[in-house]
Design an enzyme around this catalytic site. Structure first.
Site, mmCIF file in Angstrom:
data_model
loop_
_atom_site.group_PDB
_atom_site.id
_atom_site.type_symbol
_atom_site.label_atom_id
_atom_site.label_comp_id
_atom_site.label_asym_id
_atom_site.label_seq_id
_atom_site.Cartn_x
_atom_site.Cartn_y
_atom_site.Cartn_z
ATOM 1 N N HIS A 144 0.588 -0.826 -0.128
ATOM 2 C CA HIS A 144 -0.407 -0.431 0.233
ATOM 3 C C HIS A 144 0.715 1.105 -0.125
ATOM 4 O O HIS A 144 2.089 1.415 0.103
ATOM 5 C CB HIS A 144 -1.022 0.100 0.772
ATOM 6 C CG HIS A 144 -0.340 -0.381 2.579
ATOM 7 N ND1 HIS A 144 0.275 0.598 3.241
ATOM 8 C CD2 HIS A 144 -0.442 -0.784 3.693
ATOM 9 C CE1 HIS A 144 0.860 0.996 4.026
ATOM 10 N NE2 HIS A 144 0.773 -0.379 4.808
ATOM 11 N N CYS A 152 3.359 -3.973 6.762
ATOM 12 C CA CYS A 152 2.565 -4.360 5.873
ATOM 13 C C CYS A 152 3.646 -4.346 4.263
ATOM 14 O O CYS A 152 5.093 -3.885 5.280
ATOM 15 C CB CYS A 152 1.735 -3.938 5.116
ATOM 16 S SG CYS A 152 -0.201 -3.858 5.897
#
Length: 241
Positions: A144, A152
């Site tokens: 992202h 992440c």
């Protein structure tokens, strides 16, 4: 007004993403640039087949592309992963802040993510379900934007714009399974390998796990195509060809 090229009467990918008006305008401009970059590399736009791999210690994410399954993959671009959460080693429990290591695919496109744009990985995969905590293995692992991370793979917004458009183009072209491989290190980088050797010196379990990842890396480095990957009853990865 943004001038947008079209191919064969198809709407630009950016207009099919479903993002906010502001992000869509940014993506429209980015798409024209990507189309030109693809053409210079002899790649068709939109992408036909995409493969993504990331290296935790080296803080890099690569996007590989090919025009059909008879070709070898070609490296399109390497992006800097701007923040590293956790340490070397796989994710095994919710809240450990670890970026998973292993072999995944994009399971969800989120054009209205709170982190600009995001591509969800199918963590936990079948190996993780065997080896990770049985009740709380964790989840919600994405590539992202916004350059923040608690487990992440974060990129700058202008970078995730490109990765998202490339992956979305491949999806619209029929690639339903876009592989994403996450490795602890680049195995052919001496500095990275030295760091891993010192880090894992007393950790037999980590050494065993990483030994199962390396054959996939080696196969792709040699052939520039992906091997078939199986999972043993113990949760280990196994190259099948």
């Amino acid at each position: 007004m943004v001038c947008v090229k079209t191919i064969f009467g198809q709407a630009p990918i950016a207009q099919q993403v479903g993002a906010s008006v502001q992000i869509t305008a940014e993506l429209l401009q980015k798409e024209n640039l990507l189309r030109d970059e693809f053409a210079k590399k002899g790649l068709l736009w939109p992408a036909r087949e995409v493969y993504i791999r990331s290296f935790k210690y080296d803080s890099q994410l690569e996007v590989w592309v090919r025009n059909n399954d008879n070709e070898k993959f070609q490296l399109f671009k390497t992006y800097k992963v701007c923040v590293l959460a956790g340490t070397i080693g796989p994710k095994r429990v919710d809240g450990d802040y670890q970026v998973p290591e292993g072999f995944y695919y994009i399971s969800e496109f989120n054009p209205r993510s709170e982190y600009h744009l995001s591509l969800k990985l199918n963590y936990p995969n079948e190996s993780d379900k065997i080896l990770s905590d049985k009740t709380k293995p964790g989840g919600g692992i994405y590539i992202h934007g916004d350059c923040v991370s608690v487990g992440c793979i974060p990129l700058q917004n202008f970078q995730i714009d490109e990765v998202y458009l490339i992956a979305m183009g491949a999806k619209l072209n029929g690639e339903s399974f876009i592989p994403v491989h996450v490795f602890p290190i680049r195995f052919n980088n001496r500095q990275s390998l030295d760091y891993y050797t010192k880090y894992s010196f007393d950790d037999i379990d980590l050494q065993h796990f990483t030994a199962g990842l390396k054959p996939v890396y080696d196969y792709f480095e040699k052939n520039k195509i992906l091997p078939l990957i199986g999972i043993t009853p113990n949760g280990d990865y196994d190259v099948l060809n």
